[in-house]
Design a protein around this motif. Structure first.
Motif, PDB file in Angstrom:
ATOM      1  N   LEU A  24       0.818  -1.160   0.005  1.00 33.58           N
ATOM      2  CA  LEU A  24       0.052   0.067  -0.069  1.00 33.58           C
ATOM      3  C   LEU A  24       0.882   1.296  -0.050  1.00 33.58           C
ATOM      4  N   PRO A  25       0.576   2.389  -0.568  1.00 31.04           N
ATOM      5  CA  PRO A  25       1.317   3.401  -0.690  1.00 31.04           C
ATOM      6  C   PRO A  25       1.346   4.131   0.584  1.00 31.04           C
ATOM      7  N   VAL A  26       2.416   4.838   0.845  1.00 30.31           N
ATOM      8  CA  VAL A  26       2.526   5.778   2.199  1.00 30.31           C
ATOM      9  C   VAL A  26       2.582   7.127   1.715  1.00 30.31           C
ATOM     10  N   ILE A  27       1.655   7.955   2.227  1.00 29.83           N
ATOM     11  CA  ILE A  27       1.388   9.319   1.864  1.00 29.83           C
ATOM     12  C   ILE A  27       2.038  10.141   2.827  1.00 29.83           C
ATOM     13  N   LYS A  28       3.000  10.945   2.561  1.00 30.23           N
ATOM     14  CA  LYS A  28       3.816  11.591   3.214  1.00 30.23           C
ATOM     15  C   LYS A  28       3.690  13.241   3.007  1.00 30.23           C
ATOM     16  N   PRO A  29       3.399  14.144   4.092  1.00 27.07           N
ATOM     17  CA  PRO A  29       3.280  15.707   3.625  1.00 27.07           C
ATOM     18  C   PRO A  29       4.548  16.043   3.310  1.00 27.07           C
ATOM     19  N   PHE A  30       4.726  17.441   2.808  1.00 27.11           N
ATOM     20  CA  PHE A  30       5.480  18.587   2.627  1.00 27.11           C
ATOM     21  C   PHE A  30       5.558  19.212   4.053  1.00 27.11           C
ATOM     22  N   GLN A  31       6.607  18.731   4.928  1.00 27.72           N
ATOM     23  CA  GLN A  31       6.320  19.244   6.332  1.00 27.72           C
ATOM     24  C   GLN A  31       7.020  20.622   6.549  1.00 27.72           C
ATOM     25  N   VAL A  32       6.420  21.709   7.453  1.00 32.67           N
ATOM     26  CA  VAL A  32       6.914  23.004   7.259  1.00 32.67           C
ATOM     27  C   VAL A  32       7.082  23.413   8.665  1.00 32.67           C
ATOM     28  N   HIS A  33       6.642  22.671   9.685  1.00 32.03           N
ATOM     29  CA  HIS A  33       6.837  22.960  11.150  1.00 32.03           C
ATOM     30  C   HIS A  33       5.888  23.978  11.381  1.00 32.03           C
ATOM     31  N   GLY A  34       4.726  23.656  10.825  1.00 27.08           N
ATOM     32  CA  GLY A  34       3.623  24.591  11.241  1.00 27.08           C
ATOM     33  C   GLY A  34       2.425  23.985  11.851  1.00 27.08           C
ATOM     34  N   ALA A  35       1.242  24.315  11.357  1.00 23.80           N
ATOM     35  CA  ALA A  35       0.235  23.897  12.162  1.00 23.80           C
ATOM     36  C   ALA A  35      -1.224  23.368  11.360  1.00 23.80           C
ATOM     37  N   GLY A  36      -0.483  23.094   9.870  1.00 20.45           N
ATOM     38  CA  GLY A  36      -1.408  22.844   8.924  1.00 20.45           C
ATOM     39  C   GLY A  36      -1.749  21.207   9.013  1.00 20.45           C
ATOM     40  N   ILE A  37      -3.188  20.898   8.728  1.00 14.24           N
ATOM     41  CA  ILE A  37      -3.571  19.591   8.639  1.00 14.24           C
ATOM     42  C   ILE A  37      -4.352  19.277   7.242  1.00 14.24           C
ATOM     43  N   ALA A  38      -3.995  18.155   6.787  1.00 14.42           N
ATOM     44  CA  ALA A  38      -4.702  17.770   5.315  1.00 14.42           C
ATOM     45  C   ALA A  38      -5.333  16.540   5.322  1.00 14.42           C
ATOM     46  N   PHE A  39      -6.427  16.232   5.061  1.00 17.05           N
ATOM     47  CA  PHE A  39      -7.324  15.134   4.832  1.00 17.05           C
ATOM     48  C   PHE A  39      -6.770  14.496   3.380  1.00 17.05           C
ATOM     49  N   LEU A  91       4.218  24.537  19.686  1.00 22.17           N
ATOM     50  CA  LEU A  91       3.803  26.033  20.171  1.00 22.17           C
ATOM     51  C   LEU A  91       2.691  26.451  19.338  1.00 22.17           C
ATOM     52  N   LYS A  92       2.401  26.165  18.067  1.00 24.86           N
ATOM     53  CA  LYS A  92       1.477  26.487  17.234  1.00 24.86           C
ATOM     54  C   LYS A  92       0.215  25.619  17.398  1.00 24.86           C
ATOM     55  N   GLY A  93       0.264  24.705  18.314  1.00 21.94           N
ATOM     56  CA  GLY A  93      -0.916  23.789  18.536  1.00 21.94           C
ATOM     57  C   GLY A  93      -1.243  22.750  17.617  1.00 21.94           C
ATOM     58  N   ILE A  94      -0.176  22.185  16.966  1.00 18.33           N
ATOM     59  CA  ILE A  94      -0.557  21.319  16.034  1.00 18.33           C
ATOM     60  C   ILE A  94      -1.398  19.854  16.294  1.00 18.33           C
ATOM     61  N   THR A  95      -0.952  19.350  17.593  1.00 19.64           N
ATOM     62  CA  THR A  95      -1.729  18.463  18.094  1.00 19.64           C
ATOM     63  C   THR A  95      -2.958  18.279  18.494  1.00 19.64           C
ATOM     64  N   TYR A  96      -3.162  19.544  19.206  1.00 23.46           N
ATOM     65  CA  TYR A  96      -4.394  19.994  19.713  1.00 23.46           C
ATOM     66  C   TYR A  96      -5.466  20.061  18.507  1.00 23.46           C
ATOM     67  N   ASN A  97      -5.141  21.140  17.288  1.00 17.08           N
ATOM     68  CA  ASN A  97      -5.848  21.222  16.095  1.00 17.08           C
ATOM     69  C   ASN A  97      -6.024  19.972  15.474  1.00 17.08           C
TER      70      ASN A  97
END
Length: 201
Positions: A24-39, A91-97
């Protein structure tokens, strides 16, 4: 809660090179140390620009790359998520978000904290400590001379609890203490990365 499977790569495998697991393919994001979330529902030609991914598909893995930062696996009723949380994302609350994002689809029943730099190895300066609000005060242990030890896991536990996640578990391992098993940017200045991935089964 969905049934799920977790994968964490180890040396000498470079997680950046893993494109599929168990066919199965592995989807990896382009990580920017931000708080963005993608479906994500399927593999696309361009990786999403985000530091957290969410899926309800059984046909893909979602994963993040790290070499000291904390991967957080999230498990809901019909969805799973994966978070890349360094101090900036925390700091940007990525996990909470990410929990709140998934909660729009289904409650997050469980979180698993992945392999990262441990609280005894993660030294930061006053410049980092002063950015965090008082609720994170217990995550910093003063060393003197404007230096602190930072507990990245604890900081993200605070966010998970604030977001209402009832079960929080941990995968043992520190990227510095266990550098024979895992890549650490701080320890070895490597470009190689650990892949932490999750899928619905």
């Amino acid at each position: 809660m969905v049934k799920y499977e977790i994968f964490v790569s180890r040396k000498p495998v470079d997680g950046r090179e893993i494109e599929e697991l168990k066919g199965l393919p592995v989807i990896k994001p382009f990580q920017v140390h931000g708080a963005g979330i993608a479906f994500v529902g399927k593999k696309s030609s361009l990786p999403p620009k985000a530091d957290a991914l969410v899926t309800d598909s059984k046909k893909i893995w979602i994963g993040v790359l790290s070499a000291d930062c904390l991967p957080v696996f999230l498990v809901g009723d019909g969805t799973v998520g994966i978070v890349h949380a360094g101090w900036r994302g925390t700091l940007k609350g990525i996990t909470y978000n990410a929990v709140k994002y998934i909660s729009r689809f289904s409650p997050v029943r469980e979180a698993i904290l992945g392999v990262c730099i441990c609280k005894n190895c993660y030294e930061v300066g006053e410049d980092v400590r002063k950015l965090f609000s008082s609720e994170y005060e217990s995550c910093f242990e003063p060393l003197g001379n404007g230096k602190y030890l930072f507990d990245l896991r604890k900081a993200n536990r605070i966010q998970l609890k604030a977001a209402g996640v009832p079960v929080i578990r941990e995968i043992e391992g520190c990227t510095v203490c266990n550098n024979d098993l895992y890549y650490s940017y701080r320890k070895e200045k490597t470009e190689k990365r650990i892949l932490s991935a999750i899928r619905i089964i």
